[in-house]
Write a protein that holds these residues in place. Structure first.
Motif, mmCIF file in Angstrom:
data_model
loop_
_atom_site.group_PDB
_atom_site.id
_atom_site.type_symbol
_atom_site.label_atom_id
_atom_site.label_comp_id
_atom_site.label_asym_id
_atom_site.label_seq_id
_atom_site.Cartn_x
_atom_site.Cartn_y
_atom_site.Cartn_z
ATOM 1 N N ARG A 290 -22.169 16.391 2.811
ATOM 2 C CA ARG A 290 -21.155 17.282 3.364
ATOM 3 C C ARG A 290 -19.806 16.575 3.237
ATOM 4 O O ARG A 290 -19.726 15.347 3.296
ATOM 5 N N TYR A 291 -18.752 17.363 3.114
ATOM 6 C CA TYR A 291 -17.430 16.742 3.010
ATOM 7 C C TYR A 291 -17.018 16.134 4.357
ATOM 8 O O TYR A 291 -17.205 16.740 5.415
ATOM 9 N N ALA A 292 -16.428 14.947 4.289
ATOM 10 C CA ALA A 292 -15.836 14.315 5.475
ATOM 11 C C ALA A 292 -14.739 13.357 5.025
ATOM 12 O O ALA A 292 -14.900 12.635 4.029
ATOM 13 N N GLN A 293 -13.630 13.379 5.753
ATOM 14 C CA GLN A 293 -12.579 12.385 5.539
ATOM 15 C C GLN A 293 -13.007 11.123 6.271
ATOM 16 O O GLN A 293 -13.185 11.120 7.491
ATOM 17 N N LEU A 294 -13.207 10.038 5.536
ATOM 18 C CA LEU A 294 -13.696 8.800 6.135
ATOM 19 C C LEU A 294 -12.531 7.957 6.647
ATOM 20 O O LEU A 294 -11.434 7.954 6.067
ATOM 21 N N THR A 295 -12.778 7.263 7.734
ATOM 22 C CA THR A 295 -11.774 6.365 8.302
ATOM 23 C C THR A 295 -11.937 5.005 7.654
ATOM 24 O O THR A 295 -12.940 4.309 7.868
ATOM 25 N N ALA A 296 -10.977 4.644 6.837
ATOM 26 C CA ALA A 296 -11.091 3.426 6.047
ATOM 27 C C ALA A 296 -9.706 2.910 5.709
ATOM 28 O O ALA A 296 -8.718 3.649 5.745
ATOM 29 N N VAL A 297 -9.632 1.627 5.372
ATOM 30 C CA VAL A 297 -8.370 1.034 4.933
ATOM 31 C C VAL A 297 -8.689 0.063 3.799
ATOM 32 O O VAL A 297 -9.712 -0.631 3.836
ATOM 33 N N PRO A 298 -7.863 0.026 2.744
ATOM 34 C CA PRO A 298 -8.116 -0.928 1.660
ATOM 35 C C PRO A 298 -7.765 -2.352 2.084
ATOM 36 O O PRO A 298 -6.867 -2.563 2.907
ATOM 37 N N LEU A 299 -8.466 -3.313 1.521
ATOM 38 C CA LEU A 299 -8.131 -4.712 1.758
ATOM 39 C C LEU A 299 -6.952 -5.109 0.867
ATOM 40 O O LEU A 299 -6.760 -4.571 -0.221
ATOM 41 N N ALA A 300 -6.182 -6.070 1.346
ATOM 42 C CA ALA A 300 -4.973 -6.492 0.636
ATOM 43 C C ALA A 300 -5.305 -7.074 -0.732
ATOM 44 O O ALA A 300 -6.330 -7.728 -0.921
ATOM 45 N N TRP A 301 -4.400 -6.831 -1.678
ATOM 46 C CA TRP A 301 -4.491 -7.294 -3.061
ATOM 47 C C TRP A 301 -5.646 -6.654 -3.821
ATOM 48 O O TRP A 301 -6.062 -7.147 -4.858
ATOM 49 N N SER A 302 -6.165 -5.509 -3.312
ATOM 50 C CA SER A 302 -7.081 -4.698 -4.106
ATOM 51 C C SER A 302 -6.335 -4.116 -5.302
ATOM 52 O O SER A 302 -5.153 -3.772 -5.204
ATOM 53 N N ALA A 303 -7.040 -3.966 -6.414
ATOM 54 C CA ALA A 303 -6.471 -3.265 -7.555
ATOM 55 C C ALA A 303 -6.404 -1.773 -7.263
ATOM 56 O O ALA A 303 -7.246 -1.230 -6.534
ATOM 57 N N ALA A 304 -5.418 -1.112 -7.824
ATOM 58 C CA ALA A 304 -5.282 0.333 -7.646
ATOM 59 C C ALA A 304 -6.281 1.066 -8.528
ATOM 60 O O ALA A 304 -6.827 0.518 -9.492
ATOM 61 N N THR A 305 -6.523 2.323 -8.192
ATOM 62 C CA THR A 305 -7.352 3.185 -9.036
ATOM 63 C C THR A 305 -6.452 4.003 -9.953
ATOM 64 O O THR A 305 -5.268 4.202 -9.671
ATOM 65 N N ASP A 306 -7.029 4.488 -11.037
ATOM 66 C CA ASP A 306 -6.310 5.399 -11.926
ATOM 67 C C ASP A 306 -6.671 6.816 -11.506
ATOM 68 O O ASP A 306 -7.502 7.490 -12.131
ATOM 69 N N GLY A 307 -6.076 7.249 -10.402
ATOM 70 C CA GLY A 307 -6.425 8.535 -9.827
ATOM 71 C C GLY A 307 -7.694 8.434 -8.996
ATOM 72 O O GLY A 307 -8.237 7.350 -8.782
ATOM 73 N N PRO A 308 -8.203 9.566 -8.506
ATOM 74 C CA PRO A 308 -9.421 9.552 -7.692
ATOM 75 C C PRO A 308 -10.621 9.045 -8.510
ATOM 76 O O PRO A 308 -10.754 9.350 -9.695
ATOM 77 N N VAL A 309 -11.484 8.262 -7.868
ATOM 78 C CA VAL A 309 -12.630 7.649 -8.523
ATOM 79 C C VAL A 309 -13.886 7.979 -7.743
ATOM 80 O O VAL A 309 -13.913 7.907 -6.516
ATOM 81 N N SER A 310 -14.938 8.334 -8.451
ATOM 82 C CA SER A 310 -16.240 8.517 -7.847
ATOM 83 C C SER A 310 -17.261 7.785 -8.706
ATOM 84 O O SER A 310 -16.969 7.385 -9.838
ATOM 85 N N LEU B 93 0.845 -1.189 0.000
ATOM 86 C CA LEU B 93 0.000 0.000 0.000
ATOM 87 C C LEU B 93 0.881 1.239 0.000
ATOM 88 O O LEU B 93 1.738 1.404 0.871
ATOM 89 N N GLU B 94 0.674 2.127 -0.976
ATOM 90 C CA GLU B 94 1.453 3.360 -1.062
ATOM 91 C C GLU B 94 0.639 4.600 -0.703
ATOM 92 O O GLU B 94 1.160 5.555 -0.144
ATOM 93 N N GLN B 95 -0.654 4.598 -1.023
ATOM 94 C CA GLN B 95 -1.514 5.735 -0.675
ATOM 95 C C GLN B 95 -2.960 5.286 -0.794
ATOM 96 O O GLN B 95 -3.309 4.487 -1.672
ATOM 97 N N SER B 96 -3.799 5.799 0.104
ATOM 98 C CA SER B 96 -5.229 5.522 -0.015
ATOM 99 C C SER B 96 -6.016 6.627 0.667
ATOM 100 O O SER B 96 -5.542 7.256 1.618
ATOM 101 N N SER B 97 -7.219 6.853 0.160
ATOM 102 C CA SER B 97 -8.122 7.783 0.817
ATOM 103 C C SER B 97 -9.549 7.438 0.428
ATOM 104 O O SER B 97 -9.801 6.909 -0.667
ATOM 105 N N LEU B 98 -10.447 7.726 1.334
ATOM 106 C CA LEU B 98 -11.875 7.595 1.069
ATOM 107 C C LEU B 98 -12.545 8.816 1.672
ATOM 108 O O LEU B 98 -12.377 9.089 2.864
ATOM 109 N N GLU B 99 -13.289 9.554 0.828
ATOM 110 C CA GLU B 99 -13.876 10.820 1.256
ATOM 111 C C GLU B 99 -15.368 10.834 0.942
ATOM 112 O O GLU B 99 -15.792 10.340 -0.101
#
Length: 543
Positions: free
Chosen positions: A103-123, A92-98
């Motif tokens: 309303r905007y909020a930084q969510l407390t989350a962690v990716p599961l292992a061997w998840s595929a990466a995203t191509d930049g931010p995804v909505s 894991l190099e970087q992750s975020s879930l918002e």
């Protein structure tokens, strides 16, 4: 009456007592308590080099460091022993879930292992598409529910962010989160369980699985070693199948909550398959229950709700080899005979792997340090094994046993099989040792009672005939070798630390790990200098 009672006592069988070198035990205690390095070892394995996901560069870095420490203590023949292709390296190099709307909020989350990466931010649009399956329901029911889910959702999830868990408010925490065994608890552990035959089946899908969750413990206790291995494989296959389905459907991301979580905690394992040949699961995040439930409520009430996720990983395009860390202290008069100690070295990734199982690994490294620091004369060679792949199904220890001792499927034994006296394991958190599980091996009872007697004033009181599962001693017991796991105080291992983002150095108890180091060093010394090798049970039948 007194004379009759006295004669009756004389008629009772007397269990043979082991010779225990109390002078050496005294020296071991002094070294373990007054000059301990176990917490500094654990700090390096967790704070500095954790987590240690199998196959990851972090695991390799921690392994090199541990080998250097063992070498510095004078341990010989230290090497990494490959056990074959494992799966992708994943870091894991970087992750975020918002939360973006309402309303905007930084969510407390962690990716599961061997998840595929995203191509930049995804909505994307959110959809509540819950999947209520578990490998604990058995292969037949799991297959039925998974097929029903495919039928319902195929072709409807492309580009969506899927809420996969059924929203559930965490239950109030009425039981203590931190616990030590009471005298009553240990007395109950010392009692033999009610006799129960092993379930007569060769495959899991031949069994009738209990509907009542309360009966599952007894059910799992009746599974043979071969069926337990199938259970591990079933879990891996179920996770891989789920991840592949969502990937093929074009899902943009998956959000989960975890039934073990409470008060903002996160528990994280695998998103999907770890093998390079398999399709990676979409970006999959576990979210705190409180935040997940808010999103689900907004969605259910048709309020505007939107999230944005980002995940950057470093992943290999091929399977990397799994490796075990092996080293030994050569014996003298009987150096071709082996006493082994071990713990799994790998961990999950949301915490730093301190209590699962940096603690066990640090204790076993400390045991080797103590034996070398005291320059104890050992008749038998003492060998350490720090395993990888335990979290995915005891892969490292299973492969080591198959290579060196016997294949449980055929039960063809090697020459080394006759030379292993016994194996001692530690993998139930950082709680101090309260006794040992005999794994049904009654001949070991008087031996352990003698060996553990000098530690009764440190709480080591219980020798239990019971079996305990879920860790690497099972790989040895499966081929008829004496393999044992120690009984440990639970502390907060099962309620907070196990596989969670709070599995950190702060949840390790220094005095408990010092006690465990002394107990195991003493047991190993007694086993290595005992006149005879440890008694064995009959060789199991081929699986």
């Amino acid at each position: 009456m007194r004379r009759i009672a006295f004669l009756a006592v004389l008629a009772l069988p007397v269990l043979a007592q082991e010779d225990v070198n109390l002078a050496v035990v005294d020296r071991i205690k002094a070294e373990a308590f007054e000059r301990s390095k176990v917490m500094e070892t654990l700090r390096n394995l967790s704070d500095v080099r954790g987590p240690r996901l199998t196959g990851s560069p972090e695991f390799d870095d921690a392994a090199r460091w541990a080998m250097g420490e063992l070498s510095g203590y004078g341990v010989d023949k230290i090497h990494l022993e490959k056990w074959g292709p494992f799966g992708r390296a994943w870091t894991l190099e970087q992750s975020s879930l918002e939360l973006i709307e309402p309303r905007y909020a930084q969510l407390t989350a962690v990716p599961l292992a061997w998840s595929a990466a995203t191509d930049g931010p995804v909505s994307g649009d959110l959809v509540l598409a819950t999947l209520q399956t578990s490998f604990r329901m058995g292969p037949k029911k799991y297959a039925e529910l998974m097929q029903a889910y495919r039928t319902k959702w195929s072709g409807k999830l492309r580009g969506k962010i899927v809420l996969l868990s059924d929203p559930k408010v965490p239950s109030p925490q009425t039981d203590p989160l931190f616990k030590r065994y009471s005298a009553a608890d240990l007395a109950d552990l010392a009692n033999a369980p009610a006799p129960a035959a092993k379930l007569a089946a060769r495959r899991l899908d031949e069994l009738d699985w209990p509907e009542d969750q309360a009966d599952l413990g007894k059910f799992f206790g009746g599974l043979s070693n071969a069926l337990m291995e199938q259970l591990y494989d079933l879990y891996d296959a179920a996770v891989a199948e789920r991840g592949e389905f969502f990937a093929r459907e074009g899902v943009a991301g998956i959000l989960l909550e975890d039934g073990r979580a409470h008060t903002g905690m996160l528990f994280a394992e695998a998103a999907g398959a770890f093998q390079a040949a398999a399709t990676p699961a979409p970006p999959t995040f576990v979210v705190t229950a409180e935040q997940y439930n808010r999103i689900a409520r907004l969605l259910e009430k048709k309020n505007p709700v939107r999230v944005r996720l980002s995940l950057k990983t470093a992943t290999s395009d091929r399977d990397v080899d799994g490796t075990n860390i092996i080293g030994e202290i050569p014996g003298e008069g009987k150096k071709d005979e082996i006493v082994m100690i071990g713990a799994h070295f790998d961990s999950w990734h949301s915490g730093t792997g301190a209590t699962d199982n940096g603690a066990g690994s640090a204790v076993m490294i400390e045991v080797m340090r103590i034996l070398k620091a005291l320059d104890l004369k050992l008749d038998r060679t003492v060998r350490i094994g720090l395993w990888s792949g335990e979290e995915e199904g005891l892969f490292g220890s299973r492969a080591y046993v198959k290579e060196h001792f016997a294949d449980p499927k055929t039960m063809r034994v090697t020459a080394e099989h006759a030379k292993l006296s016994g194996y001692f394991n530690l993998d139930n958190g950082s709680g101090k040792i309260r006794g040992v599980y005999l794994q049904g091996h009654e001949a070991m009872r008087p031996i352990f009672e003698s060996w553990l007697a000098p530690f009764r004033d440190l709480g080591v009181t219980t020798v239990s005939i019971r079996n305990t599962g879920g860790t690497d001693h099972l790989s040895f017991a499966a081929v008829g070798l004496p393999g044992f796991q120690f009984i440990q105080d639970p502390l907060d291992y099962g309620t907070i630390a196990h596989h969670s983002d709070l599995d950190t150095w702060d949840h390790a108890v220094a005095e408990d790990l010092m006690q465990a180091s002394a107990v195991i060093a003493s047991v190993v010394y007694q086993a290595a200098t005992r006149k005879e090798m440890l008694p064995r049970r009959e060789l199991p039948k081929p699986e």
